[in-house]
Design a protein around this motif. Structure first.
Motif, PDB file in Angstrom:
ATOM      1  N   SER A  44      30.517 -15.984 -34.513  1.00 45.84           N
ATOM      2  CA  SER A  44      30.565 -17.427 -34.686  1.00 45.84           C
ATOM      3  C   SER A  44      29.469 -18.075 -33.862  1.00 45.84           C
ATOM      4  N   ALA A  45      29.067 -19.285 -34.257  1.00 49.45           N
ATOM      5  CA  ALA A  45      28.002 -19.984 -33.545  1.00 49.45           C
ATOM      6  C   ALA A  45      28.470 -20.392 -32.158  1.00 49.45           C
ATOM      7  N   THR A  46      27.551 -20.326 -31.195  1.00 48.37           N
ATOM      8  CA  THR A  46      27.861 -20.730 -29.835  1.00 48.37           C
ATOM      9  C   THR A  46      26.749 -21.610 -29.316  1.00 48.37           C
ATOM     10  N   ALA A  47      27.087 -22.543 -28.441  1.00 45.71           N
ATOM     11  CA  ALA A  47      26.110 -23.513 -27.966  1.00 45.71           C
ATOM     12  C   ALA A  47      24.968 -22.861 -27.211  1.00 45.71           C
ATOM     13  N   GLY A  48      25.233 -21.765 -26.519  1.00 43.50           N
ATOM     14  CA  GLY A  48      24.205 -21.149 -25.708  1.00 43.50           C
ATOM     15  C   GLY A  48      23.221 -20.304 -26.486  1.00 43.50           C
ATOM     16  N   ASN A  49      23.516 -20.022 -27.741  1.00 41.79           N
ATOM     17  CA  ASN A  49      22.676 -19.143 -28.537  1.00 41.79           C
ATOM     18  C   ASN A  49      21.667 -19.975 -29.304  1.00 41.79           C
ATOM     19  N   THR A  50      20.469 -20.156 -28.736  1.00 37.58           N
ATOM     20  CA  THR A  50      19.537 -21.148 -29.251  1.00 37.58           C
ATOM     21  C   THR A  50      18.606 -20.628 -30.326  1.00 37.58           C
ATOM     22  N   THR A  51      18.657 -19.329 -30.636  1.00 34.30           N
ATOM     23  CA  THR A  51      17.823 -18.814 -31.718  1.00 34.30           C
ATOM     24  C   THR A  51      18.671 -18.356 -32.887  1.00 34.30           C
ATOM     25  N   ALA A  52      19.641 -17.502 -32.650  1.00 29.47           N
ATOM     26  CA  ALA A  52      20.454 -16.974 -33.738  1.00 29.47           C
ATOM     27  C   ALA A  52      21.218 -18.073 -34.455  1.00 29.47           C
ATOM     28  N   HIS A  53      21.479 -19.186 -33.788  1.00 32.38           N
ATOM     29  CA  HIS A  53      22.290 -20.237 -34.378  1.00 32.38           C
ATOM     30  C   HIS A  53      21.565 -21.579 -34.400  1.00 32.38           C
ATOM     31  N   THR A  54      20.255 -21.553 -34.452  1.00 34.14           N
ATOM     32  CA  THR A  54      19.472 -22.774 -34.515  1.00 34.14           C
ATOM     33  C   THR A  54      18.991 -23.001 -35.941  1.00 34.14           C
ATOM     34  N   PRO A  55      19.088 -24.237 -36.469  1.00 39.24           N
ATOM     35  CA  PRO A  55      18.603 -24.493 -37.824  1.00 39.24           C
ATOM     36  C   PRO A  55      17.132 -24.124 -37.955  1.00 39.24           C
ATOM     37  N   ARG A  56      16.744 -23.598 -39.105  1.00 35.46           N
ATOM     38  CA  ARG A  56      15.349 -23.235 -39.324  1.00 35.46           C
ATOM     39  C   ARG A  56      14.966 -23.511 -40.767  1.00 35.46           C
ATOM     40  N   SER A  57      13.673 -23.564 -41.004  1.00 39.75           N
ATOM     41  CA  SER A  57      13.136 -23.796 -42.335  1.00 39.75           C
ATOM     42  C   SER A  57      12.164 -22.679 -42.659  1.00 39.75           C
ATOM     43  N   LEU A  58      11.668 -22.664 -43.897  1.00 40.72           N
ATOM     44  CA  LEU A  58      10.705 -21.641 -44.286  1.00 40.72           C
ATOM     45  C   LEU A  58       9.471 -21.673 -43.391  1.00 40.72           C
ATOM     46  N   THR A  59       8.999 -22.882 -43.065  1.00 40.57           N
ATOM     47  CA  THR A  59       7.791 -22.971 -42.241  1.00 40.57           C
ATOM     48  C   THR A  59       8.028 -22.427 -40.839  1.00 40.57           C
ATOM     49  N   SER A  60       9.240 -22.577 -40.315  1.00 39.09           N
ATOM     50  CA  SER A  60       9.522 -22.074 -38.969  1.00 39.09           C
ATOM     51  C   SER A  60       9.531 -20.555 -38.925  1.00 39.09           C
ATOM     52  N   LEU A  61       9.693 -19.921 -40.093  1.00 45.02           N
ATOM     53  CA  LEU A  61       9.727 -18.463 -40.147  1.00 45.02           C
ATOM     54  C   LEU A  61       8.332 -17.848 -40.200  1.00 45.02           C
ATOM     55  N   ALA A  62       7.309 -18.683 -40.187  1.00 52.91           N
ATOM     56  CA  ALA A  62       5.940 -18.173 -40.270  1.00 52.91           C
ATOM     57  C   ALA A  62       5.511 -17.466 -38.995  1.00 52.91           C
ATOM     58  N   THR A  63       6.194 -17.735 -37.893  1.00 54.49           N
ATOM     59  CA  THR A  63       5.829 -17.119 -36.619  1.00 54.49           C
ATOM     60  C   THR A  63       7.022 -16.379 -36.025  1.00 54.49           C
ATOM     61  N   ILE A  64       6.727 -15.436 -35.160  1.00 57.39           N
ATOM     62  CA  ILE A  64       7.768 -14.681 -34.468  1.00 57.39           C
ATOM     63  C   ILE A  64       8.139 -15.430 -33.190  1.00 57.39           C
ATOM     64  N   PRO A  65       9.415 -15.698 -32.945  1.00 59.11           N
ATOM     65  CA  PRO A  65       9.803 -16.393 -31.708  1.00 59.11           C
ATOM     66  C   PRO A  65       9.484 -15.549 -30.479  1.00 59.11           C
ATOM     67  N   LEU A  66       8.906 -16.180 -29.467  1.00 61.49           N
ATOM     68  CA  LEU A  66       8.494 -15.491 -28.243  1.00 61.49           C
ATOM     69  C   LEU A  66       9.230 -16.054 -27.037  1.00 61.49           C
ATOM     70  N   ARG A  67       9.383 -15.211 -26.020  1.00 59.43           N
ATOM     71  CA  ARG A  67      10.010 -15.667 -24.775  1.00 59.43           C
ATOM     72  C   ARG A  67       9.556 -14.762 -23.634  1.00 59.43           C
ATOM     73  N   SER A  68       9.558 -15.298 -22.442  1.00 57.67           N
ATOM     74  CA  SER A  68       9.150 -14.529 -21.272  1.00 57.67           C
ATOM     75  C   SER A  68      10.075 -13.335 -21.057  1.00 57.67           C
ATOM     76  N   SER A  69       9.494 -12.210 -20.694  1.00 55.50           N
ATOM     77  CA  SER A  69      10.280 -11.000 -20.438  1.00 55.50           C
ATOM     78  C   SER A  69      11.300 -11.208 -19.328  1.00 55.50           C
ATOM     79  N   ALA A  70      11.007 -12.116 -18.413  1.00 56.80           N
ATOM     80  CA  ALA A  70      11.912 -12.367 -17.289  1.00 56.80           C
ATOM     81  C   ALA A  70      13.241 -12.959 -17.742  1.00 56.80           C
ATOM     82  N   ASP A  71      13.278 -13.528 -18.949  1.00 60.03           N
ATOM     83  CA  ASP A  71      14.502 -14.164 -19.450  1.00 60.03           C
ATOM     84  C   ASP A  71      15.456 -13.187 -20.129  1.00 60.03           C
TER      85      ASP A  71
END
Length: 243
Positions: A44-71
Motif C-alpha cells: 500500500s502507498a505510504t507517505a515516506g515512499n517518495t518514488t514508488a508512490h509518487t505520481p508520474r507521467s510519460l515524460t518523467s520516465l525519460a530519465t532514471i531517478p538518482l540519489r546520493s549513495s549515502a541515503d
C-alpha cells in the motif's frame, strides 16, 4: 560495430516510444489517471515512499531517478549474463559470474563503501562479493527449483518482487540503491519501483557497460542482441508505472 550499435539504439528508442504510445492508447485504465500513486499489488502507498508512490507521467520516465549513495538503506544488485563451462547443465546449476557480474560486484562495493547496509544480490554477484570482498550482510537471490531439481531462473520482475516481500516491514522508510548493467539500469530501477520499492540509481556512479561476447546467455552478449528484449520490457512496464 559501434556505428551499428548506435543506429540500433536510435532505432530501439524510437520503437520503444512507439510501443509505449500504442500500449497507453489500448490501456485507458493505466493512462487515464496519471496522478494516481503507483502501488504494487502487495504493498500500500505510504507517505515516506517518495518514488514508488509518487505520481508520474510519460515524460518523467525519460530519465532514471538518482540519489546520493549515502541515503541508501540497502542495495539491490541485478545480475547480467554469466559464464557457462563446457558440458555444464544450466538447468540444474548456475553459471559462473563472468566479467560483467564481477564488475557489478565491484560497483556494489563502491556504492556501499564502509557502510554495513544489506545487499540483496543475485547469486552471480553475491558469489563475487563473498569471494573477493568477504562482504557480510549479503542476501543472495538465487533461482527457485522445480520438484525435479531443475532451476527456475528469476526475471528482473521476479527478483524485485522477492526483495519487496523481504523488505515489506521497513518499506515506508527504506531507500534502495539499484546496481545494474548500464543498458539494464532503467528497467531494473523502474521494475523495482513498480514492485513498491523506493528505488534510485546511485548518483555519480558509472555502471558497467561493456558486454561479454562469451556470456552463457546469448541475449546478453551484445547491444544488438540485448536491446530489443530490453525495450520490449520497458514498454510493458510503463502501464504499471502510470496507474
Amino acid at each position: 560495430m559501434r556505428t551499428q550499435q548506435k543506429r540500433w539504439r536510435r532505432f530501439g528508442i524510437a520503437a520503444a516510444v512507439t510501443a509505449v504510445v500504442a500500449m497507453v492508447a489500448v490501456a485507458p485504465n493505466a493512462a487515464a489517471a496519471p496522478n494516481t500513486p503507483v502501488t504494487s499489488h502487495n504493498h500500500s502507498a505510504t507517505a515516506g515512499n517518495t518514488t514508488a508512490h509518487t505520481p508520474r507521467s510519460l515524460t518523467s520516465l525519460a530519465t532514471i531517478p538518482l540519489r546520493s549513495s549515502a541515503d541508501f538503506t540497502y542495495l539491490i544488485a541485478y545480475s547480467f549474463g554469466n559464464r557457462v563451462a563446457p558440458g555444464q547443465d544450466t538447468t540444474r546449476t548456475v553459471g559462473a559470474p563472468g566479467p560483467v557480474n564481477e564488475a557489478l560486484a565491484d560497483t556494489v562495493a563502491e556504492v556501499r563503501g564502509h557502510r554495513d547496509i544489506p545487499v540483496y544480490a543475485q547469486t552471480e554477484i553475491a558469489d563475487v562479493l563473498a569471494a573477493k570482498y568477504h562482504m557480510r550482510n549479503v542476501i543472495a537471490i538465487g533461482p527457485e527449483k522445480n520438484h525435479d531439481g531443475t532451476l527456475i531462473y528469476l526475471s528482473t520482475d521476479g527478483v524485485a518482487a522477492k526483495v519487496a516481500a523481504m523488505r515489506a516491514a521497513t518499506e515506508s522508510t527504506d531507500v534502495a540503491g539499484v546496481i545494474a548493467f548500464q543498458d539494464h539500469l532503467w528497467r531494473a530501477t523502474y521494475t523495482s519501483i513498480a514492485n513498491g520499492i523506493n528505488a534510485f540509481a546511485p548518483a555519480g556512479i558509472a555502471m558497467p557497460s561493456t558486454y561479454d561476447p562469451q556470456s552463457g546467455q546469448q541475449w546478453t552478449r551484445s547491444a544488438l542482441a540485448y536491446l530489443p528484449t530490453d525495450y520490449l520490457g520497458r514498454a510493458a512496464l510503463v502501464p504499471r508505472l502510470l496507474r
